[in-house]
Design a protein around this motif. Structure first.
Motif, PDB file in Angstrom:
ATOM      1  N   LEU A  96      -1.297   2.275  -5.951  1.00 32.22           N
ATOM      2  CA  LEU A  96      -2.218   0.758  -5.769  1.00 32.22           C
ATOM      3  C   LEU A  96      -3.430   1.173  -4.733  1.00 32.22           C
ATOM      4  CD1 LEU A  96       0.583  -1.846  -5.578  1.00 32.22           C
ATOM      5  CD2 LEU A  96      -0.945  -1.128  -7.746  1.00 32.22           C
ATOM      6  N   LEU A  97      -3.360   2.409  -4.172  1.00 36.37           N
ATOM      7  CA  LEU A  97      -4.400   2.551  -3.321  1.00 36.37           C
ATOM      8  C   LEU A  97      -5.242   3.570  -3.673  1.00 36.37           C
ATOM      9  CD1 LEU A  97      -2.265   3.220   0.150  1.00 36.37           C
ATOM     10  CD2 LEU A  97      -3.414   1.111  -0.649  1.00 36.37           C
ATOM     11  N   GLU A  98      -6.495   3.600  -3.585  1.00 38.98           N
ATOM     12  CA  GLU A  98      -7.542   4.517  -4.059  1.00 38.98           C
ATOM     13  C   GLU A  98      -7.398   5.928  -3.462  1.00 38.98           C
ATOM     14  OE1 GLU A  98      -9.994   3.915  -6.671  1.00 38.98           O
ATOM     15  OE2 GLU A  98      -8.789   2.232  -7.013  1.00 38.98           O
ATOM     16  N   GLU A  99      -7.272   6.049  -2.151  1.00 42.57           N
ATOM     17  CA  GLU A  99      -6.824   7.229  -1.422  1.00 42.57           C
ATOM     18  C   GLU A  99      -5.617   7.226  -0.543  1.00 42.57           C
ATOM     19  OE1 GLU A  99     -10.639   7.889   0.505  1.00 42.57           O
ATOM     20  OE2 GLU A  99     -11.857   8.469  -1.100  1.00 42.57           O
ATOM     21  N   PRO A 100      -4.710   7.383  -1.267  1.00 42.65           N
ATOM     22  CA  PRO A 100      -3.378   7.256  -0.369  1.00 42.65           C
ATOM     23  C   PRO A 100      -3.411   8.157   0.589  1.00 42.65           C
ATOM     24  CG  PRO A 100      -2.917   8.098  -2.598  1.00 42.65           C
ATOM     25  CD  PRO A 100      -4.183   7.584  -2.576  1.00 42.65           C
ATOM     26  N   GLY A 101      -3.839   9.445   0.468  1.00 41.91           N
ATOM     27  CA  GLY A 101      -3.750  10.474   1.393  1.00 41.91           C
ATOM     28  C   GLY A 101      -4.502  10.094   2.784  1.00 41.91           C
ATOM     29  N   LEU A 102      -5.986   9.564   2.758  1.00 46.19           N
ATOM     30  CA  LEU A 102      -6.399   9.094   3.851  1.00 46.19           C
ATOM     31  C   LEU A 102      -5.610   7.857   4.612  1.00 46.19           C
ATOM     32  CD1 LEU A 102     -10.043   9.168   2.626  1.00 46.19           C
ATOM     33  CD2 LEU A 102      -9.015  11.035   3.900  1.00 46.19           C
ATOM     34  N   MET A 103      -5.160   7.015   3.784  1.00 44.22           N
ATOM     35  CA  MET A 103      -4.279   5.953   4.477  1.00 44.22           C
ATOM     36  C   MET A 103      -3.118   6.424   5.074  1.00 44.22           C
ATOM     37  SD  MET A 103      -5.212   2.824   4.617  1.00 44.22           S
ATOM     38  CE  MET A 103      -6.174   2.686   3.356  1.00 44.22           C
ATOM     39  N   ASP A 104      -2.384   7.396   4.540  1.00 40.95           N
ATOM     40  CA  ASP A 104      -1.371   7.950   5.342  1.00 40.95           C
ATOM     41  C   ASP A 104      -1.837   8.675   6.281  1.00 40.95           C
ATOM     42  OD1 ASP A 104       1.215   8.887   5.457  1.00 40.95           O
ATOM     43  OD2 ASP A 104       1.386  10.309   3.822  1.00 40.95           O
ATOM     44  N   GLU A 105      -2.631   9.257   6.352  1.00 43.14           N
ATOM     45  CA  GLU A 105      -3.154   9.986   7.785  1.00 43.14           C
ATOM     46  C   GLU A 105      -3.534   8.923   8.788  1.00 43.14           C
ATOM     47  OE1 GLU A 105      -6.490  13.325   9.041  1.00 43.14           O
ATOM     48  OE2 GLU A 105      -6.549  12.785   6.808  1.00 43.14           O
ATOM     49  N   ALA A 106      -4.249   7.854   8.535  1.00 40.80           N
ATOM     50  CA  ALA A 106      -4.401   6.845   9.493  1.00 40.80           C
ATOM     51  C   ALA A 106      -3.273   6.334   9.892  1.00 40.80           C
ATOM     52  CB  ALA A 106      -5.289   5.773   8.994  1.00 40.80           C
ATOM     53  N   VAL A 107      -2.286   5.850   9.022  1.00 42.10           N
ATOM     54  CA  VAL A 107      -0.984   5.382   9.342  1.00 42.10           C
ATOM     55  C   VAL A 107      -0.140   6.410  10.310  1.00 42.10           C
ATOM     56  CG1 VAL A 107       1.245   4.285   8.761  1.00 42.10           C
ATOM     57  CG2 VAL A 107      -0.907   3.735   7.570  1.00 42.10           C
ATOM     58  N   SER A 108      -0.184   7.740   9.945  1.00 42.77           N
ATOM     59  CA  SER A 108       0.601   8.605  10.774  1.00 42.77           C
ATOM     60  C   SER A 108       0.039   8.739  12.197  1.00 42.77           C
ATOM     61  CB  SER A 108       0.399  10.042  10.031  1.00 42.77           C
ATOM     62  OG  SER A 108       0.869   9.815   8.614  1.00 42.77           O
ATOM     63  N   LEU A 109      -1.198   8.649  12.272  1.00 43.54           N
ATOM     64  CA  LEU A 109      -2.009   8.724  13.708  1.00 43.54           C
ATOM     65  C   LEU A 109      -1.377   7.557  14.310  1.00 43.54           C
ATOM     66  CD1 LEU A 109      -3.628  10.226  15.829  1.00 43.54           C
ATOM     67  CD2 LEU A 109      -5.802   9.208  14.763  1.00 43.54           C
ATOM     68  N   LEU A 110      -1.638   6.385  13.760  1.00 48.98           N
ATOM     69  CA  LEU A 110      -1.176   5.031  14.383  1.00 48.98           C
ATOM     70  C   LEU A 110       0.314   5.353  14.967  1.00 48.98           C
ATOM     71  CD1 LEU A 110      -1.659   2.209  15.428  1.00 48.98           C
ATOM     72  CD2 LEU A 110      -1.266   1.583  13.294  1.00 48.98           C
ATOM     73  N   ALA A 111       1.148   5.760  14.118  1.00 46.27           N
ATOM     74  CA  ALA A 111       2.703   5.773  14.454  1.00 46.27           C
ATOM     75  C   ALA A 111       2.861   6.724  15.681  1.00 46.27           C
ATOM     76  CB  ALA A 111       3.408   6.573  13.308  1.00 46.27           C
ATOM     77  N   ALA A 112       1.881   7.977  15.709  1.00 46.49           N
ATOM     78  CA  ALA A 112       1.979   8.837  16.742  1.00 46.49           C
ATOM     79  C   ALA A 112       1.718   8.104  18.081  1.00 46.49           C
ATOM     80  CB  ALA A 112       1.115  10.017  16.707  1.00 46.49           C
ATOM     81  N   ARG A 113       0.543   7.353  17.925  1.00 47.04           N
ATOM     82  CA  ARG A 113       0.337   6.485  19.202  1.00 47.04           C
ATOM     83  C   ARG A 113       1.142   5.479  19.812  1.00 47.04           C
ATOM     84  NH1 ARG A 113      -5.233   4.013  20.042  1.00 47.04           N
ATOM     85  NH2 ARG A 113      -4.666   4.655  22.096  1.00 47.04           N
ATOM     86  N   LEU A 114       1.874   4.620  18.774  1.00 44.45           N
ATOM     87  CA  LEU A 114       2.801   3.846  19.099  1.00 44.45           C
ATOM     88  C   LEU A 114       3.944   4.155  19.441  1.00 44.45           C
ATOM     89  CD1 LEU A 114       2.081   1.211  16.108  1.00 44.45           C
ATOM     90  CD2 LEU A 114       1.379   1.261  18.455  1.00 44.45           C
ATOM     91  N   PHE A 115       4.707   5.358  19.201  1.00 43.52           N
ATOM     92  CA  PHE A 115       5.948   5.789  19.325  1.00 43.52           C
ATOM     93  C   PHE A 115       5.958   7.022  20.394  1.00 43.52           C
ATOM     94  CE2 PHE A 115       6.413   4.348  14.695  1.00 43.52           C
ATOM     95  CZ  PHE A 115       7.107   2.995  15.131  1.00 43.52           C
TER      96      PHE A 115
END
Length: 677
Positions: A341-360
């Protein structure tokens, strides 16, 4: 659009009644604040009409008027802080409609079927949960404009704050693991919550509670002077008092909203939602395992996996294969995944992965030489190999600090490098030695304790300020091998007094075992000693040295990252200082993944890393990645999971025979030097 009235949804009616109770608390507080002003008006009116005259009435008028002015000023201050305080916002990755038109279309169709307002926006979070979040506060910016009929604002911007629907926050693992139908079924009760949220009474009650909570947080910081501290304390006290008065009603209101949303969502994909809830629990288990076993080692090495959501799919697929559920999961994996359902799932996954690294983990917000993304195909070389060799190098540096010889006197030439034999020989327990006994309070109080007891070391000049380091049992005691050697460093280690004196070039005052990222809280010494109870004296000393070295390295890393010494408490730096961030990132990580590591765990991890390095350099083993267990050693392409048992035997009993037999079986030569970093 269906409202809350009509008596159809009992949960919505209960939520509305509780919302009115919350608003009544606000009204009563306002009435109490206006009471002195009302009395002052009556006294002034009585004096002007000639009814309340005399010296006593004049004094009462002045006293009550002054009191009314003070109360009104305090009320205005509290109201201003509550209105302007910025409510907490969950760190998320915004999903624009242009980057996920199919996802927005699915959510709007779902809202139409539920006959509720559509969410104003969609965001992703690195968590296995979904919820609605109100971001209509002015500090969060205006809600994005939408062309959908449910999001139109015919009454103008004056009512936009109360009319805008909340933001739908979706856990990113759901998008990659679930199918489209499963995601729609899981989101149905969440989207149904926009109906109760649109009711004016519930929206007003929620804004009031969020404002009080934000006011308490805003007044919890120290003021710059006594007057500022007193004002903050007074405003915070009033806010806490109001929160306590609203607590029960607010909790019952949210329960009613949830019950109303669940009742409304029963007509949409109810049977599929039961099946999808099973996937929610499975996704949570796989996500937690991926973060703690796979992502955390990479974050510690300055690398952040850029495809965490892809990794959770691989981890859950591996879990289903091991649990013999592959056939059932293979059929559902043939359906369309929700990430399509996302146009660019790779870019979205990368942004979420960076946010996870910051939070955890607390990593930087941007990539750099010391904080770079890593793909799963490079993970074994970039993370596993580097992590093992870094731990092995740290292990040998601590052995140098303790005065352990690099090679035996009868060793062959060219074997004075970092070898596994050096570690095994040092940790081997002779018959004259015994494991460290459990803590004895009476022995701790004995001033004539033998050299086997703990010696308090001089504070390390390289340690983090405010962190007290204590030597663990066995640090001040020379081992038989140390006493027999002629090495000058070993001679230094054989002297208990010299062992407790810090060396400017090499730290010899190790900290108490524990997490290298955490300072001692005052109770950690007893816990660390209990953790090392039953180990050998040499193992306890080595574990303490490794813990101290890790603490110093972490302190240097934080100092280099900030460019200066750590700022004092309460100092605002980074994005939070400019006021552009929607959430405070000064206390990262916000959600630590694991409790502090104990000394035994640190020692076991370093010995395991040294064994793996020797296996790679002398027996042709390779580093690998296990989706459920993290870094693993591959021998002839097969995973060897039996190493941990043999390393544990060496750490706890000082018996290297099981580990040496395991090494001999693989053809590992422990006397050969290994390559370190």
């Amino acid at each position: 659009m269906t409202g809350i009235g009509g008596g159809v949804e009992l949960g919505a009616q209960a939520a509305r009644s509780r919302a009115l109770a919350v608003l009544r608390v606000r009204s009563r507080a306002l009435a109490v604040a206006l009471l002195p002003a009302a009395v002052a008006v009556i006294l002034l009116a009585g004096g002007s009409t000639g009814h309340l005259v005399g010296g006593g009435w004049d004094a009462a008028r002045w006293a009550v008027s002054v009191l009314a002015l003070l109360v009104l000023a305090a009320t205005a201050a509290v109201a201003l802080v509550v209105a302007r305080a910025r409510p907490a916002v969950t760190p998320t990755v915004a999903v624009a409609e242009e980057s996920a038109p199919d996802l927005y279309r699915m959510v709007r169709d779902l809202a139409d079927r539920l006959d509720v307002p559509a969410p104003s926006a969609i965001a992703l979070t690195p968590d296995c949960d979904s919820w609605l979040e109100d971001r209509t506060h002015p500090a969060h910016g205006p809600p994005p404009a939408r062309d959908h009929d449910d999001l139109s604002d015919p009454v103008g911007p004056a009512r936009r704050r109360s009319a805008a629907a909340p933001v739908l926050v979706i856990g990113s693992p759901f998008l990659w693991w679930m199918r489209v139908g499963e995601l729609r079924a899981v989101l149905a009760p969440v989207v149904a919550g926009t109906g109760p949220a649109a009711h004016p009474d519930i929206a007003a009650a929620r804004r009031f509670i969020r404002g009080l909570d934000a006011a308490v947080a805003a007044t919890s910081t120290d003021g710059r002077g006594p007057l500022a501290r007193a004002a903050r304390g007074g405003i915070g006290g009033v806010s806490r008092l109001l929160l306590r008065g609203c607590r029960v009603h607010a909790a019952e209101m949210e329960r009613g909203v949830a019950a109303a949303a669940a009742e409304r969502a029963q007509a949409v994909d109810y049977g599929l939602r039961i099946v999808a809830q099973e996937q929610v629990g499975l996704a949570y288990a796989g996500w937690d395992r991926l973060l703690t076993r796979v992502a955390l080692p990479a974050w510690r090495m300055g690398r952040w996996p850029s495809r965490l959501d892809v990794g959770v799919v691989a981890a859950l697929t591996e879990l289903s294969r091991r649990d013999r559920l592959a056939e059932g999961f293979a059929s559902r994996l043939g359906e369309r995944p929700a990430c399509d359902l996302l146009e660019e799932p790779g870019l979205m996954d990368e942004a979420v992965s960076l946010l996870a690294a910051r939070l955890f983990h607390g990593g930087p917000a941007e990539t750099g030489p010391d904080w770079a993304p890593v793909g799963w195909e490079e993970y074994p070389e970039e993370v596993v190999d580097r992590a093992w060799r870094t731990d092995a190098a740290r292990l040998h540096r601590v052995l140098d600090t303790l005065g352990v010889r690099r090679a035996a006197e009868d060793a062959a030439p060219g074997t004075d490098g970092p070898t596994l034999s050096r570690v095994l020989d040092h940790l081997t327990t002779t018959p004259a030695e015994a494991p460290v006994p459990a803590r004895d309070p009476a022995a701790d109080a004995d001033p004539d304790a033998t050299p086997g007891t703990a010696h308090h070391a001089t504070p390390d000049p390289d340690a983090t300020p405010g962190t007290a380091h204590h030597a663990t049992p066995g640090i001040g005691t020379a081992t038989p091998d140390d006493q027999a050697t002629s090495d000058p460093q070993a001679a230094t280690a054989s002297d208990p007094q010299a062992a407790t004196t810090p060396d400017p070039q090499a730290a010899t005052a190790p900290a108490a075992p524990g997490n290298a990222d955490h300072s001692d809280d005052g109770n950690g010494t007893e816990d660390d000693d209990d953790d090392l109870a039953g180990t050998t004296p040499r193992g306890a000393a080595l574990a303490a040295g490794l813990s101290a070295q890790l603490a110093r390295e972490e302190a240097r890393t934080q100092a280099l990252a900030s460019g200066t010494a750590p700022p004092p408490p309460g100092t605002t730096t980074g994005p939070a200082a400019t006021g552009t961030a929607l959430w405070d990132d000064r206390a990262l990580p916000l959600l630590p993944l694991q409790p502090p590591r104990t000394g035994r765990e640190i020692l076991t991890a370093h010995i395991t890393a040294m064994v793996c390095c020797a296996a790679m350099d002398t027996a042709g083993a390779t580093p690998g990645l296990d989706w459920l267990d993290g870094p693993t050693l591959l021998v002839d392409g097969a995973r060897r999971a039996d190493l941990a048992l043999h390393v544990r035997s060496l750490v706890e009993t000082g018996d290297p025979a099981p580990l040496r037999a395991w090494l001999s079986d693989l053809g590992v030569r422990p006397e050969k030097p290994v390559r370190l970093v």
